[in-house]
Scaffold this motif. Structure first.
Motif, PDB file in Angstrom:
ATOM      1  N   LEU A   1      11.181 147.030   9.249  1.00  0.00           N
ATOM      2  CA  LEU A   1      11.195 148.193   8.361  1.00  0.00           C
ATOM      3  C   LEU A   1      11.124 149.457   9.205  1.00  0.00           C
ATOM      4  CD1 LEU A   1      10.870 149.553   5.548  1.00  0.00           C
ATOM      5  CD2 LEU A   1       8.397 149.142   5.785  1.00  0.00           C
TER       6      LEU A   1
ATOM      7  N   ALA B   1       2.469 151.873   4.144  1.00  0.00           N
ATOM      8  CA  ALA B   1       3.415 150.760   4.038  1.00  0.00           C
ATOM      9  C   ALA B   1       2.690 149.433   4.286  1.00  0.00           C
ATOM     10  CB  ALA B   1       4.566 150.941   5.022  1.00  0.00           C
TER      11      ALA B   1
ATOM     12  N   LEU C   1      10.700 153.455   8.639  1.00  0.00           N
ATOM     13  CA  LEU C   1      10.397 154.547   7.711  1.00  0.00           C
ATOM     14  C   LEU C   1      10.927 155.850   8.295  1.00  0.00           C
ATOM     15  CD1 LEU C   1       6.683 153.648   6.896  1.00  0.00           C
ATOM     16  CD2 LEU C   1       8.734 153.048   5.586  1.00  0.00           C
TER      17      LEU C   1
ATOM     18  N   LEU D   1       7.451 147.125  12.067  1.00  0.00           N
ATOM     19  CA  LEU D   1       7.545 148.414  11.401  1.00  0.00           C
ATOM     20  C   LEU D   1       7.663 149.525  12.433  1.00  0.00           C
ATOM     21  CD1 LEU D   1       5.580 149.526   8.315  1.00  0.00           C
ATOM     22  CD2 LEU D   1       5.888 151.100  10.186  1.00  0.00           C
TER      23      LEU D   1
ATOM     24  N   SER E   1      10.764 157.522   3.272  1.00  0.00           N
ATOM     25  CA  SER E   1       9.402 157.515   2.719  1.00  0.00           C
ATOM     26  C   SER E   1       8.935 158.962   2.803  1.00  0.00           C
ATOM     27  CB  SER E   1       8.490 156.555   3.470  1.00  0.00           C
ATOM     28  OG  SER E   1       8.450 156.851   4.844  1.00  0.00           O
TER      29      SER E   1
ATOM     30  N   ALA F   1       5.758 156.159   0.993  1.00  0.00           N
ATOM     31  CA  ALA F   1       5.622 155.140   2.033  1.00  0.00           C
ATOM     32  C   ALA F   1       5.166 153.812   1.430  1.00  0.00           C
ATOM     33  CB  ALA F   1       4.644 155.617   3.104  1.00  0.00           C
TER      34      ALA F   1
ATOM     35  N   GLU G   1       2.823 154.678   8.119  1.00  0.00           N
ATOM     36  CA  GLU G   1       2.682 153.264   8.494  1.00  0.00           C
ATOM     37  C   GLU G   1       1.503 152.640   7.758  1.00  0.00           C
ATOM     38  OE1 GLU G   1       2.031 150.257  12.271  1.00  0.00           O
ATOM     39  OE2 GLU G   1       2.172 152.411  12.662  1.00  0.00           O
TER      40      GLU G   1
ATOM     41  N   ALA H   1       8.118 152.158  -0.257  1.00  0.00           N
ATOM     42  CA  ALA H   1       9.005 151.593   0.764  1.00  0.00           C
ATOM     43  C   ALA H   1       8.430 150.288   1.307  1.00  0.00           C
ATOM     44  CB  ALA H   1       9.223 152.603   1.891  1.00  0.00           C
ATOM     45  N   GLY H   2       7.128 150.261   1.550  1.00  0.00           N
ATOM     46  CA  GLY H   2       6.482 149.043   2.040  1.00  0.00           C
ATOM     47  C   GLY H   2       6.557 147.909   1.032  1.00  0.00           C
TER      48      GLY H   2
END
Length: 141
Positions: free
Chosen positions: A98, A117, A100, A126, A65, A83, A114, A86-87
């Motif tokens: 997940l 995401a 990152l 996460l 990310s 990010a 975070e 990716a989320g």
């Protein structure tokens, strides 16, 4: 338990596994199919079908990310993900954990990754990776 019911112990377990049968007992008689665990590592790519295919059903997804969503054009131009992307990938793929990683040094606050995401809808476990972090694969369900 099933092995013990048939009196199969010790080295005989290996024989049964290798040969498929032992003393009239088949491997299927004493075993059960267990779902394996799935891990994927996605790095240095834009969104594509391959990202989705790799992420599908992952227990653990480590994914770049590099940029925040505000720089999505820059991310695309340089072959990276944001990010938020990716989320979204993780959410749509049903990822359990997940991770990152691969952040651009232009950003000083790793928690922003975070937040993006999460804002994209990912609500599983996460981790925002950092040097030398250890992330275990989640236990089987």
């Amino acid at each position: 338990e099933r092995l013990a019911e048939h009196g199969i112990t010790g080295p005989d377990v290996g024989v049964l596994h290798r040969e498929g049968t032992l003393r009239g007992v088949g491997l299927d008689d004493v075993s059960e199919v267990r779902r394996g665990q799935r891990f994927a590592f996605v790095m240095d790519t834009r969104l594509c079908e391959g990202v989705d295919a790799l992420a599908e059903g992952c227990d653990l997804l480590v994914i770049e990310s590099t940029f925040l969503d505000g720089d999505h054009k820059l991310a695309s131009d340089h072959g990276h993900l944001t990010a938020g992307q990716a989320g979204r990938v993780a959410k749509e793929a049903g990822v359990r954990h997940l991770v990152l990683t691969h952040f651009s040094q232009r950003y000083s606050d790793p928690t922003a990754f975070e937040h993006e995401a999460r804002a994209a809808g990912f609500d599983g476990e996460l981790t925002v990776a950092h040097d030398l972090v250890r992330v275990p694969v989640p236990k089987r369900r």
